[in-house]
Scaffold this motif. Structure first.
Motif, PDB file in Angstrom:
ATOM      1  N   MET A 279      22.990  11.074  42.442  1.00 47.23           N
ATOM      2  CA  MET A 279      23.253  12.176  41.526  1.00 47.23           C
ATOM      3  C   MET A 279      23.868  11.653  40.231  1.00 47.23           C
ATOM      4  O   MET A 279      23.568  12.147  39.140  1.00 47.23           O
ATOM      5  CB  MET A 279      24.172  13.209  42.186  1.00 47.23           C
TER       6      MET A 279
ATOM      7  N   HIS B   7      17.627  21.493  37.172  1.00 42.78           N
ATOM      8  CA  HIS B   7      17.935  20.625  38.318  1.00 42.78           C
ATOM      9  C   HIS B   7      18.237  21.469  39.553  1.00 42.78           C
ATOM     10  O   HIS B   7      17.725  21.191  40.652  1.00 42.78           O
ATOM     11  CB  HIS B   7      19.128  19.733  37.980  1.00 42.78           C
TER      12      HIS B   7
ATOM     13  N   VAL C  34      16.017  21.585  43.074  1.00 41.12           N
ATOM     14  CA  VAL C  34      16.608  21.266  44.373  1.00 41.12           C
ATOM     15  C   VAL C  34      16.423  22.429  45.338  1.00 41.12           C
ATOM     16  O   VAL C  34      16.042  22.246  46.504  1.00 41.12           O
ATOM     17  CB  VAL C  34      18.103  20.917  44.226  1.00 41.12           C
ATOM     18  N   GLN C  35      16.678  23.658  44.862  1.00 38.76           N
ATOM     19  CA  GLN C  35      16.511  24.827  45.718  1.00 38.76           C
ATOM     20  C   GLN C  35      15.055  25.002  46.138  1.00 38.76           C
ATOM     21  O   GLN C  35      14.765  25.341  47.288  1.00 38.76           O
ATOM     22  CB  GLN C  35      17.007  26.083  44.984  1.00 38.76           C
TER      23      GLN C  35
END
Length: 243
Positions: free
Chosen positions: A185, A230, A234-235
């Motif tokens: 990250m 972002h 990711v979701q």
């Protein structure tokens, strides 16, 4: 009704101490009903005088079950009635005096949010203040710094961004996600920052001061968009429904 953990058999100071909770435990207790609550939110409500947790000699917050019930009441008043914190505090003070005030008519959903967003954050904190605020020890902070997740300012302090990162790293740690897992990250953030910087770089070196000021605003706007993208990616990858 919010159920808070209580100590076992005993009496006096030992029993009272066993009922006290760390801020991390308070988050766990509250999140079933208030999934969006964060350490920053709790600290903000404390700074506004809505709750007054005890402090250990080292500066760590310790919350009693009564503190947690009061905190839950504040969060409900915000969520269900959109009341400003000043009004909520008046309600709580009246209850402590044994009085009963009528609950004002619900406000608009944006009222309570705007109230928090206008509160300035501290410019910087010292190392001991950061440790106390996040509830970690020196070894943990050293490890986070070794992975490049947090960096000291030249004077040895930490800015508001570092405090926020520390809080988030601490919360992820509760799920078993350690600093070594977060290196990816950190690397992704550096790449995204490089992308934004490449867009605003011509504006940053412009001869016109207004254009250089525009560069800062543009960088902030682009940073916000990259963060949202972002999160959405990711979701989507996890198959989580977007709010």
């Amino acid at each position: 009704m919010l159920h808070t953990p209580r100590g076992g058999a005993g009496s006096g100071t030992a029993t009272a101490d066993s009922r006290l909770m760390s801020i991390g435990t308070v988050l766990n207790v509250l999140r079933d009903e208030f999934p969006e609550v964060t350490i920053s939110k709790i600290r903000f409500l404390e700074s506004e005088g809505l709750i007054e947790p005890q402090r250990t000699p080292s500066g760590y917050r310790k919350f009693s079950p009564e503190d947690v019930e009061r905190l839950a009441h504040v969060l409900r008043m915000q969520r269900d009635h959109y009341l400003p914190l000043k009004v909520i505090k008046e309600q709580l003070d009246a209850l402590e005096r044994g009085e009963s005030l009528p609950v004002p008519a619900p406000g608009r959903p944006g009222d309570a949010i705007a109230e928090e967003s206008d509160v300035p954050t501290a410019a910087r904190v010292g190392r001991e203040e950061l440790l106390a605020a996040v509830g970690i020890d020196e070894a943990e902070l050293d490890e986070w710094e070794s992975y490049g997740l947090i960096a000291q300012l030249p004077d040895g302090g930490y800015d508001a961004s570092a405090v926020l990162v520390a809080e988030l790293v601490g919360e992820l740690g509760r799920f078993g996600i350690g600093p070594r897992h977060l290196r990816v990250m950190r690397a992704a953030a550096d790449r995204e920052a490089g992308l934004v910087d490449s867009v605003v770089a011509p504006l940053k070196v412009h001869r016109n001061p207004q254009t250089r000021t525009l560069a800062q605003a543009r960088a902030k706007e682009l940073a916000g968009l990259t963060v949202k993208l972002h999160a959405a990616l990711v979701q989507t990858a996890l198959g989580v429904r977007l709010p």
